[in-house]
Design a protein around this motif. Structure first.
Motif, PDB file in Angstrom:
ATOM      1  N   GLN A  32       0.849  -1.183   0.000  1.00 50.72           N
ATOM      2  CA  GLN A  32       0.000   0.000   0.000  1.00 50.72           C
ATOM      3  C   GLN A  32       0.889   1.240   0.000  1.00 50.72           C
ATOM      4  O   GLN A  32       1.804   1.361   0.806  1.00 50.72           O
ATOM      5  CB  GLN A  32      -0.931  -0.016   1.205  1.00 50.72           C
ATOM      6  N   SER A  34       2.255   4.810   0.639  1.00 53.64           N
ATOM      7  CA  SER A  34       2.196   5.757   1.745  1.00 53.64           C
ATOM      8  C   SER A  34       2.395   7.167   1.181  1.00 53.64           C
ATOM      9  O   SER A  34       3.185   7.349   0.250  1.00 53.64           O
ATOM     10  CB  SER A  34       3.313   5.446   2.744  1.00 53.64           C
ATOM     11  N   PRO A  35       1.717   8.162   1.727  1.00 52.95           N
ATOM     12  CA  PRO A  35       1.937   9.533   1.261  1.00 52.95           C
ATOM     13  C   PRO A  35       3.383   9.999   1.429  1.00 52.95           C
ATOM     14  O   PRO A  35       3.808  10.938   0.767  1.00 52.95           O
ATOM     15  CB  PRO A  35       0.996  10.368   2.145  1.00 52.95           C
ATOM     16  N   THR A  36       4.149   9.320   2.291  1.00 52.10           N
ATOM     17  CA  THR A  36       5.551   9.698   2.487  1.00 52.10           C
ATOM     18  C   THR A  36       6.496   9.023   1.495  1.00 52.10           C
ATOM     19  O   THR A  36       7.672   9.352   1.455  1.00 52.10           O
ATOM     20  CB  THR A  36       6.008   9.364   3.926  1.00 52.10           C
ATOM     21  N   ASP A  37       5.982   8.101   0.691  1.00 55.62           N
ATOM     22  CA  ASP A  37       6.781   7.472  -0.366  1.00 55.62           C
ATOM     23  C   ASP A  37       7.282   8.595  -1.282  1.00 55.62           C
ATOM     24  O   ASP A  37       6.517   9.500  -1.627  1.00 55.62           O
ATOM     25  CB  ASP A  37       5.887   6.490  -1.133  1.00 55.62           C
ATOM     26  N   SER A  41       4.869  11.386  -2.775  1.00 52.05           N
ATOM     27  CA  SER A  41       5.036  12.752  -2.288  1.00 52.05           C
ATOM     28  C   SER A  41       5.225  13.719  -3.452  1.00 52.05           C
ATOM     29  O   SER A  41       4.640  14.804  -3.474  1.00 52.05           O
ATOM     30  CB  SER A  41       6.232  12.808  -1.345  1.00 52.05           C
ATOM     31  N   GLU A  47      -4.271  10.354   1.045  1.00 46.50           N
ATOM     32  CA  GLU A  47      -5.197   9.231   1.215  1.00 46.50           C
ATOM     33  C   GLU A  47      -6.657   9.661   1.291  1.00 46.50           C
ATOM     34  O   GLU A  47      -7.549   8.828   1.260  1.00 46.50           O
ATOM     35  CB  GLU A  47      -4.805   8.402   2.435  1.00 46.50           C
ATOM     36  N   TRP A  70      -8.736  -0.284  -1.148  1.00 44.87           N
ATOM     37  CA  TRP A  70      -7.451  -0.042  -1.801  1.00 44.87           C
ATOM     38  C   TRP A  70      -7.552  -0.564  -3.227  1.00 44.87           C
ATOM     39  O   TRP A  70      -8.056  -1.655  -3.458  1.00 44.87           O
ATOM     40  CB  TRP A  70      -6.321  -0.741  -1.055  1.00 44.87           C
ATOM     41  N   LYS A  79       1.688  -1.763  -6.563  1.00 41.92           N
ATOM     42  CA  LYS A  79       1.258  -1.151  -5.314  1.00 41.92           C
ATOM     43  C   LYS A  79      -0.210  -0.768  -5.419  1.00 41.92           C
ATOM     44  O   LYS A  79      -0.766  -0.702  -6.510  1.00 41.92           O
ATOM     45  CB  LYS A  79       2.096   0.088  -5.001  1.00 41.92           C
ATOM     46  N   LYS A  82      -5.123   4.206  -1.833  1.00 39.92           N
ATOM     47  CA  LYS A  82      -6.409   4.296  -1.141  1.00 39.92           C
ATOM     48  C   LYS A  82      -7.453   4.772  -2.157  1.00 39.92           C
ATOM     49  O   LYS A  82      -7.232   5.746  -2.873  1.00 39.92           O
ATOM     50  CB  LYS A  82      -6.282   5.268   0.031  1.00 39.92           C
TER      51      LYS A  82
END
Length: 95
Positions: A32, A34-37, A41, A47, A70, A79, A82
């Motif tokens: 999944q 992540s917004p920090t990927d 980013s 999300e 997802w 990947k 959301k």
């Protein structure tokens, strides 16, 4: 070892060499995003979409079961994003 025994074993070995060896793929759950990927980013991925009418589930890049929480995304191969999310690449899904 007798010649006859050697020939039998050689035949068995040659026969086994003709059987293809296959790797059984083990199903793994997709990662999944992540917004920090770093890629996420850079694309402004969040999300929770700021606009209810524009989200990952109704994006042209979405794939798979679009009613799930997802969903797959062509922008993030292998990947999931959301379904309620959004990024700068969002474009409306063709009708």
């Amino acid at each position: 070892m007798k010649r006859r025994d050697f020939m039998k074993l050689s035949g068995i070995g040659a026969g086994l060499a003709l059987i293809p060896v296959t790797n059984v793929a083990v199903a793994q759950a997709p990662v999944q995003v992540s917004p920090t990927d770093p890629q996420a980013s850079a694309l402004g991925y969040v999300e929770q979409s700021p606009q209810a009418a524009s989200n990952c589930a109704n994006c042209a890049q979405a794939k798979g079961d679009l009613s799930a929480e997802w969903v797959g995304c062509n922008i993030f191969p292998g990947k999931e994003v959301k379904a309620a999310g959004w990024c700068k690449v969002w474009s409306p899904r063709p009708q």
